[in-house]
Structures are given as C-alpha cells and as structure tokens.
Design a protein around this motif. Structure first.
Motif, short mmCIF file in Angstrom:
data_model
loop_
_atom_site.label_atom_id
_atom_site.label_comp_id
_atom_site.label_asym_id
_atom_site.label_seq_id
_atom_site.Cartn_x
_atom_site.Cartn_y
_atom_site.Cartn_z
N THR A 102 0.93 -1.37 -0.08
CA THR A 102 -0.17 -0.05 0.11
C THR A 102 1.06 1.47 0.01
O THR A 102 1.93 1.20 0.11
CB THR A 102 -0.85 -0.01 1.16
N GLU A 103 0.08 2.46 -0.27
CA GLU A 103 0.72 3.68 -0.05
C GLU A 103 1.00 4.29 1.15
O GLU A 103 0.14 4.01 2.05
CB GLU A 103 0.36 4.66 -0.95
N ASP A 104 2.14 4.86 1.65
CA ASP A 104 2.08 5.78 2.75
C ASP A 104 1.74 7.20 2.38
O ASP A 104 2.52 8.11 1.97
CB ASP A 104 3.66 5.69 3.11
N LEU A 105 0.39 7.34 2.60
CA LEU A 105 -0.40 8.53 2.15
C LEU A 105 -0.22 9.58 3.23
O LEU A 105 -0.10 9.35 4.42
CB LEU A 105 -1.99 8.14 1.92
N ASN A 106 -0.22 10.78 2.72
CA ASN A 106 0.12 12.12 3.56
C ASN A 106 -1.33 12.64 3.81
O ASN A 106 -1.91 13.68 3.28
CB ASN A 106 0.83 13.09 2.75
N VAL A 107 -2.16 11.89 4.64
CA VAL A 107 -3.26 12.27 4.93
C VAL A 107 -3.44 13.55 5.73
O VAL A 107 -4.44 14.20 5.15
CB VAL A 107 -4.13 11.04 5.90
N GLN A 108 -2.49 14.14 6.43
CA GLN A 108 -2.68 15.34 7.13
C GLN A 108 -2.64 16.38 6.01
O GLN A 108 -3.26 17.45 6.02
CB GLN A 108 -1.56 15.34 8.13
N GLY A 109 -1.96 16.14 4.93
CA GLY A 109 -1.86 17.18 3.86
C GLY A 109 -3.06 17.17 2.89
O GLY A 109 -3.27 18.13 2.71
N MET A 110 -3.41 15.81 2.88
CA MET A 110 -4.88 15.96 2.10
C MET A 110 -5.94 16.46 2.70
O MET A 110 -6.72 17.28 2.07
CB MET A 110 -5.00 14.43 1.63
N MET A 111 -5.91 16.56 4.10
CA MET A 111 -6.88 17.32 4.84
C MET A 111 -7.10 18.77 4.85
O MET A 111 -7.60 19.32 5.29
CB MET A 111 -6.74 16.73 6.40
N LYS A 112 -5.66 19.10 4.40
CA LYS A 112 -5.61 20.78 4.20
C LYS A 112 -6.48 21.33 2.77
O LYS A 112 -6.78 22.54 2.63
CB LYS A 112 -4.10 21.26 3.93
N ASN A 113 -6.93 20.19 2.04
CA ASN A 113 -7.94 20.72 0.65
C ASN A 113 -9.09 20.65 1.46
O ASN A 113 -10.04 19.83 1.63
CB ASN A 113 -7.66 19.49 -0.26
N LYS A 114 -9.64 21.87 1.30
CA LYS A 114 -11.08 22.05 1.93
C LYS A 114 -12.11 21.45 1.27
O LYS A 114 -13.19 21.10 1.50
CB LYS A 114 -11.45 23.64 2.10
N HIS A 115 -11.66 21.03 -0.26
CA HIS A 115 -12.87 20.50 -0.91
C HIS A 115 -12.83 18.91 -0.75
O HIS A 115 -14.14 18.12 -0.89
CB HIS A 115 -12.63 20.68 -2.64
N LEU A 116 -11.85 18.36 -0.29
CA LEU A 116 -11.70 17.04 -0.01
C LEU A 116 -11.52 16.47 1.29
O LEU A 116 -11.55 15.19 1.59
CB LEU A 116 -10.43 16.29 -0.93
N ALA A 117 -11.24 17.52 2.20
CA ALA A 117 -11.10 17.12 3.62
C ALA A 117 -12.04 16.22 4.11
O ALA A 117 -11.63 15.17 4.90
CB ALA A 117 -10.99 18.32 4.56
N LYS A 118 -13.31 16.20 4.11
CA LYS A 118 -14.53 15.60 4.46
C LYS A 118 -14.32 14.25 4.09
O LYS A 118 -14.81 13.39 4.65
CB LYS A 118 -15.85 16.27 4.47
N ALA A 119 -14.50 14.27 2.64
CA ALA A 119 -14.21 12.91 2.02
C ALA A 119 -13.17 11.82 2.49
O ALA A 119 -13.31 10.85 2.78
CB ALA A 119 -14.24 12.98 0.38
N VAL A 120 -11.94 12.57 2.58
CA VAL A 120 -10.76 11.85 3.30
C VAL A 120 -10.93 11.43 4.47
O VAL A 120 -10.60 10.29 4.91
CB VAL A 120 -9.40 12.80 3.26
N GLN A 121 -11.59 12.30 5.46
CA GLN A 121 -11.87 11.84 6.79
C GLN A 121 -12.87 10.69 6.78
O GLN A 121 -12.67 9.78 7.82
CB GLN A 121 -12.28 12.89 7.63
N GLU A 122 -13.83 10.54 6.09
CA GLU A 122 -14.79 9.45 6.17
C GLU A 122 -14.25 8.30 5.65
O GLU A 122 -14.95 7.42 5.86
CB GLU A 122 -16.33 10.05 5.27
N GLN A 123 -13.28 8.22 4.73
CA GLN A 123 -12.62 7.02 4.18
C GLN A 123 -11.83 6.33 5.25
O GLN A 123 -11.59 5.12 5.10
CB GLN A 123 -11.97 7.21 3.04
#
Length: 420
Positions: free
Chosen positions: A315-336
């Motif tokens: 699997t990938e070592d995703l930068n989830v904290q950086g992805m959460m800074k995108n206001k358009h994707l933050a909620k979708a990333v959190q729910e996954q």
C-alpha cells in the motif's frame, strides 16, 4: 504474539454507578499526582518516582475515605500512568531539537506538533477535567475473572449473599470471545458516553498458513475505498443510503442543539438544559452508529484481501494530514478512514504470515505506465483514465496505480534478498 480483544459490557444500574466511581477515583489519583510532581519539581528541580508517589498517596487516602470504596489497583495504575507521562516529558527535553512550550510565538505555529491537548504551557501533563476526560480505569490481572458470558471485576460488586451472587458478575455482549484461564495483560474498562467496554491483551500462537507466490498491490482513493492489482474494487461505504440518511439526521439534530443553546443563552454563558443533554446523547448515538458502520466495512474489506493469501501486500504511505488541508476533499478523506484501513491490513497480514510493505510517500504510482514504465509528469488529478503517450495503453488510473504498487513490492523484495 500479543492479541488485543475489546468487548462491550452490559452492566446493571448499580454496576454502572460503581464503575463511574472507580473511574472518578482513577482521575482523582492522576490529578493528585500531577499537582504533586509540579510542586516537587518547583521545590527540588526533580520528579518523584512511581513508588514514592504511591506511598504518599496511601497516606493521603486517610483524608479521602471515599477512595477506600474503590479498587486500589485503579488508583495505583493512574499514578503510574502519570509518572510515565512526566518521564516522557523529561526524555523529550533531552533532545537537541526541543522547543520550550512557553515560547508562545513558536507555539502557535507548532500547535499540532506538541499535542497541547495533553500538556500545559510548561510541558507538564494537564489535569483531567471531569467534563472532558473519558471515564476509564485499570483492572488487576490477578483479580479479573472471565466466564463464557460474564466477567467479574474487583470492588464493582461484592455481594456475599448466595441468592444474590449473580449481581457480582457483569454480562458480556459477546459470548466465547475471550479465552478462559489465560494470562491477561493490561485489562482496562472505558466508557464512550453510551456503553462500557473492556479490553484485554492475550499472548497467542499465530498459525501461519501457506501463501501463494503472487503479491497484491492496493491503491486507496475517494471514489472507491480501494482497488487492488487483480481489479477487485472495494466500494465507498459513504455513498450508501443508510450512511446518507444518518448523516442528514446528524446534521439536523446538531443544528437543533445549536438553536437550543442560543435560546438559553444568558449574558456570555450558555445553559445546558435537560432537553439539550438528551439531544446530545442522541447525537452521540448517531455518531457512534456511523463509526460502527464504517469500521465494519473496513474489517470486511481487509478480511477479504487477507483471505486471498497473497505472499505480500503493498500500500502507499499517504500524507493524510496534507490531504486534509484541501477544503474540497477534507471531509471525504476523513470519512474514508485511510489510516484505520492500513492499520487493520498490517496487523491482519502479520497474523497470517503475509509480508506487509509500504511504498514511499513520493512513489509516483499513478504517473507510471504499468505496461512500459513511462513516467507521465503532467498527470492531473481530474484525469481518471491513464493514457500512455509511449505505448498507447488506456487504463483506469487507480487500477494502474495498484499494478505499479505490486511491481514495486516485487522489486523491493528482490533487492532485499540480493542484499541479504
């Protein structure tokens, strides 16, 4: 290998009261130790050891007689946890890159780095407020008794009458889940606002089953939770009707609670009425229902992957904290729940003798052609289909990334074997 098990408890009203009293005693002992350690450090410049704090607390209990009605092991472990927190703080101060907490300018820019929810401005562990701290306590490993359906805890119920002996046992929500006559490690009882839970760790022998020669690569995403190199898709559970219905109910109830707070506002303070408490309890039940559905979906998905018995999983070592800074994707990333998915996949792989590999964070799995290896640097996030300019391959973007992750795992294992 140590395996942790968590089961919900079904206590009666008297048992609930005793468990809350025990958690209050543990919180009181923790706060008392924090105050003692800070006072001792200001006077002598050193912290007390765990055994010294316990001896002083035994003398202090004579002034607080209500502590004798609760488990002595719960307060002892709370003192030990507090002393460990101070020890971790002193170890952090020895690091060369340590930044003092009292520097407010640096503090604003590094608020998340130093986890201010647990430490005060001087770096010491914070006092636990009754309104915010989670009720929990430790149970002695030698005084806990399990049966197939019940558990007996120290000083939760001590009725010696033969016709009321059943009241000493707390019912378990699941049967035959915990092995009997085993050596239990670190048993703890916690309260999530609705239900009581007990968690124990047990040392078990894991049976390693034979695996296949081929590995599997898994790419995580938002449209679908995961897609593997065999083109098996795990759908996004948040698009289901039940989840969307609960989210709508959650939003409406949250707005209703906010309006009630505004209606009962006096000057600068908000008054919490009994109706607000009932509504917040209902809101918490919906939140836990949503979390339970999502986590159950993750367990089903990871079990399906592990049961295919691949030789390795990448699997990938995703930068989830950086992805959460995108206001358009933050909620979708959190729910996954990407971190929980990776955590479950890692420990289930270890249980079944499957090698778990994490690709580096900057490995361009989506930009590499899985057929010819060409790197497409200008690939945009909106392009959901990968089109190779060299060999003309047209493939789904996520499926292409999963195949590349599988290739990375194969190369990684081959290179490691050559070095060995």
């Amino acid at each position: 290998m140590i395996q942790s098990i968590k089961i919900m408890l079904i206590p009666n009203n008297k048992q609930k009261t005793k468990m809350l009293d025990t958690s209050d005693a543990a919180r009181y002992a923790y706060n008392w130790t924090v105050a003692l350690q800070i006072k001792t450090f200001n006077e002598t410049g050193k912290y007390l050891t765990d055994s010294e704090c316990r001896k002083l607390f035994t003398q202090h209990k004579r002034q607080e007689e209500w502590l004798y009605n609760t488990s002595n092991d719960a307060t002892k472990q709370a003192i030990k946890d507090c002393c460990n927190a101070f020890w971790r703080f002193t170890e952090k101060k020895k690091q060369p890159n340590y930044v003092p907490y009292s520097n407010k300018k640096i503090l604003r820019s590094t608020k998340k780095k130093f986890k201010l929810t647990r430490y005060d401005m001087n770096g010491h562990p914070k006092f636990k407020k009754r309104s915010k701290a989670q009720p929990k306590f430790y149970v002695d490993t030698e005084k806990i008794i399990f049966t197939e359906t019940h558990v007996k805890l120290e000083k939760i119920a001590e009725n010696k009458k033969q016709n009321k002996a059943k009241a000493n046992w707390i019912k378990l929500a699941e049967t035959n889940k915990i092995p009997l006559n085993a050596s239990y490690l670190n048993p703890r009882c916690t309260f999530d606002g609705i239900n009581w839970w007990i968690s124990v760790s047990i040392e078990v022998n894991i049976k390693i089953y034979p695996t296949s020669n081929s590995g599997i690569g898994i790419d995580l995403g938002i449209k679908n939770l995961a897609i593997d190199s065999n083109n098996n898709i795990t759908p996004n559970i948040n698009n289901k009707h039940e989840i969307r219905r609960l989210k709508r109910k959650w939003r409406r109830l949250q707005r209703s609670i906010s309006r009630k707070y505004e209606m009962n506002k006096e000057d600068e303070s908000y008054i919490k009425t009994s109706n607000i408490i009932k509504s917040e309890h209902e809101l918490l039940k919906i939140s836990q229902r949503l979390t339970g559905i999502r986590y159950n979906h993750l367990h089903q998905a990871t079990n399906t992957i592990v049961k295919t018995k691949p030789s390795y999983i990448v699997t990938e070592d995703l930068n989830v904290q950086g992805m959460m800074k995108n206001k358009h994707l933050a909620k979708a990333v959190q729910e996954q729940c990407f971190f929980e998915f990776s955590r479950q996949l890692e420990y289930k792989s270890n249980w079944n003798g499957i090698e778990y590999i994490k690709a580096p964070r900057f490995f361009p799995s989506s930009k590499i052609c899985s057929n010819c290896g060409n790197l497409k640097k200008n690939l945009k996030l909106s392009e959901r289909t990968y089109k190779c300019e060299e060999c003309g391959l047209v493939i789904d973007r996520d499926y292409n990334a999963a195949i590349n992750l599988k290739h990375y795992g194969s190369v990684y294992r081959t290179g490691r074997n050559k070095i060995a």
